[in-house]
Design a protein around this motif. Structure first.
Motif, PDB file in Angstrom:
ATOM      1  N   ASP A  42       1.104   3.607  -3.110  1.00 27.45           N
ATOM      2  CA  ASP A  42       0.301   4.760  -2.661  1.00 27.45           C
ATOM      3  C   ASP A  42      -1.199   4.523  -2.896  1.00 27.45           C
ATOM      4  O   ASP A  42      -1.874   5.288  -3.578  1.00 27.45           O
ATOM      5  CB  ASP A  42       0.775   6.034  -3.372  1.00 27.45           C
ATOM      6  N   ILE A  43      -1.696   3.415  -2.353  1.00 28.53           N
ATOM      7  CA  ILE A  43      -3.128   3.097  -2.473  1.00 28.53           C
ATOM      8  C   ILE A  43      -3.780   3.107  -1.091  1.00 28.53           C
ATOM      9  O   ILE A  43      -3.114   2.926  -0.073  1.00 28.53           O
ATOM     10  CB  ILE A  43      -3.360   1.718  -3.156  1.00 28.53           C
ATOM     11  N   ASP A  44      -5.103   3.332  -1.075  1.00 27.25           N
ATOM     12  CA  ASP A  44      -5.807   3.390   0.210  1.00 27.25           C
ATOM     13  C   ASP A  44      -6.452   2.038   0.531  1.00 27.25           C
ATOM     14  O   ASP A  44      -6.321   1.066  -0.205  1.00 27.25           O
ATOM     15  CB  ASP A  44      -6.855   4.517   0.207  1.00 27.25           C
ATOM     16  N   GLU A  45      -7.180   2.021   1.675  1.00 31.94           N
ATOM     17  CA  GLU A  45      -7.774   0.770   2.164  1.00 31.94           C
ATOM     18  C   GLU A  45      -8.776   0.161   1.188  1.00 31.94           C
ATOM     19  O   GLU A  45      -8.875  -1.051   1.066  1.00 31.94           O
ATOM     20  CB  GLU A  45      -8.459   0.991   3.527  1.00 31.94           C
ATOM     21  N   SER A  46      -9.547   1.023   0.493  1.00 28.51           N
ATOM     22  CA  SER A  46     -10.579   0.482  -0.403  1.00 28.51           C
ATOM     23  C   SER A  46      -9.944  -0.265  -1.583  1.00 28.51           C
ATOM     24  O   SER A  46     -10.428  -1.331  -1.976  1.00 28.51           O
ATOM     25  CB  SER A  46     -11.509   1.595  -0.897  1.00 28.51           C
ATOM     26  N   MET A 102       0.844  -1.206   0.000  1.00 28.88           N
ATOM     27  CA  MET A 102       0.000   0.000   0.000  1.00 28.88           C
ATOM     28  C   MET A 102       0.879   1.255   0.000  1.00 28.88           C
ATOM     29  O   MET A 102       0.599   2.226  -0.699  1.00 28.88           O
ATOM     30  CB  MET A 102      -0.936  -0.002   1.213  1.00 28.88           C
TER      31      MET A 102
END
Length: 387
Positions: A41-45, A37
């Motif tokens: 650079d990605i979020d929880e969704s 993540m």
């Protein structure tokens, strides 16, 4: 097929090593997710969608490897799955974009599922040859691998980096496979089984055993994903204590899986399943109605004692359905069972917005009435009745 004796013992340890290796890689995936993540650079969704891709891949390839077991035998299928599966973490670490990672994770999930069906089928083959239950301890070795991979993974990623960690895990797994492959039980399907048309079973028995596996695995998924949230939000436990809900369940499950084969030999599969289900129901009810976080954690630990041997018994029963190639029966039951772990977290998250976790865990306790009522179907998991 090899009978009891030295070769049978070697085959028993070889398949146990495959369960450990599979658990090690799956456990190593858990601490990899937050590292990935950060890298992408990605979020929880988006991370949630990657986890869903893993589950979808798993369910898609399980029937394919079930068919391969039926056609070529479990040793052939498990070797193919394991060789492809071993370097999976490297491809995921090297994937440069979110879409590339999603593709790699989808394949990773598929190979986890394929290896799962094949190694469970090989464990059934060893059970048949030795006429002794080994399935519970095989799942115990998987739990040990999972705990090792998850426990050491975070530290290894922090100190070595994501790619080096993946290479180290791959090398360990490759060494395990090199030792295990020559000692695997080689089961060849009979000529009649080889030429049976590969279609879904027409007898209801594997589907009913699948329902038993599904309802046994949903509570496990619910504890894995939501116990910490329940302890923190509804019970007021500090974060350091909240993780102990799943840890208590995982710990008691691992211990009971190593004891489970002997318990099953003494009391029979049906009686063991019934006692296990009642203990799991009591544990979930205690967790739901607990007056304090400590009592809830004790409830999750008690639930783990019960849950531990329910699925291994269901898998043994599925691999021994009369008149059915064991790869086909197992692929039906594993696909149905693992869909419980895939579908449960999202469904429970949806329900948790409308009711308390206390009510949900009480409801899951009542859900276990299903395997209790279907428990007679586990009699095909016994080895003293010449089925």
């Amino acid at each position: 097929m090899t009978g009891t004796g030295g070769v049978g013992v070697r085959a028993r340890w070889a398949v146990s090593a495959l369960f450990f290796a599979n658990g090690l890689v799956v456990g190593s995936w858990a601490p990899k997710l937050p590292a990935m993540m950060g890298r992408l650079d990605i979020d929880e969704s988006v991370a949630g969608l990657l986890v869903l891709a893993l589950g979808i891949g798993s369910i898609c390839l399980m029937p394919v490897f079930g068919a391969l077991v039926a056609r070529r035998g479990s040793a052939h299928a498990v070797k193919l799955a394991a060789v492809l599966f071993a370097p999976s973490l490297i491809w995921i670490s090297l994937a440069p974009t979110v879409w590339a990672v999603a593709g790699a994770v989808l394949v990773f999930g598929g190979l986890i599922g394929g290896m799962d069906v094949a190694m469970n089928a090989n464990a059934v083959a060893v059970e048949r040859a030795r006429r002794r239950a080994i399935m519970s301890s095989c799942h115990g070795f998987w739990s040990l691998g999972g705990l090792g991979g998850a426990g050491a993974g975070g530290l290894a990623i922090q100190s070595l980096g994501e790619l080096t960690h993946a290479v180290v895990v791959t090398l360990i797994v490759a060494a395990i496979l090199a030792l295990a492959f020559p000692r695997l039980m080689h089961d060849s399907p009979s000529g009649e089984q080889k030429h049976q048309p590969l279609r879904l079973p027409r007898t209801p028995l594997p589907y009913l055993i699948g329902v038993m596996a599904l309802t046994s695995m949903i509570p496990e998924g619910a504890i894995l994903d939501w116990a910490a949230v329940y302890l923190q939000r509804e019970m007021g436990a500090p974060l350091a204590l909240a993780g102990w809900g799943f840890a208590a369940c995982a710990g008691t499950m691992a211990v009971m899986r190593f004891l489970g084969d002997e318990i099953r030999r003494r009391h029979g599969a049906v009686r063991t399943l019934r006692i296990s289900t009642v203990i799991a129901m009591a544990g979930l009810a205690l967790a739901a109605l607990a007056p304090s976080p400590g009592a809830a954690i004790a409830g999750f630990g008690l639930a783990g004692i019960g849950i531990a041997n329910m699925v291994p018994i269901a898998f043994s029963a599925a691999g021994n359905v009369p008149g059915l190639a064991h790869g086909v029966g197992l692929s039906v039951v594993t696909t149905m069972g693992y869909s419980g772990i895939l579908l449960a977290p999202g469904t429970i998250g949806f329900l948790a917005e409308r009711m308390s976790f206390s009510v949900i865990y009480l409801g899951l306790s009542l859900l276990l009435l299903v395997p209790l009522l279907l428990s007679r179907l586990a009699r095909t998991a016994d080895f003293d009745g010449g089925h």
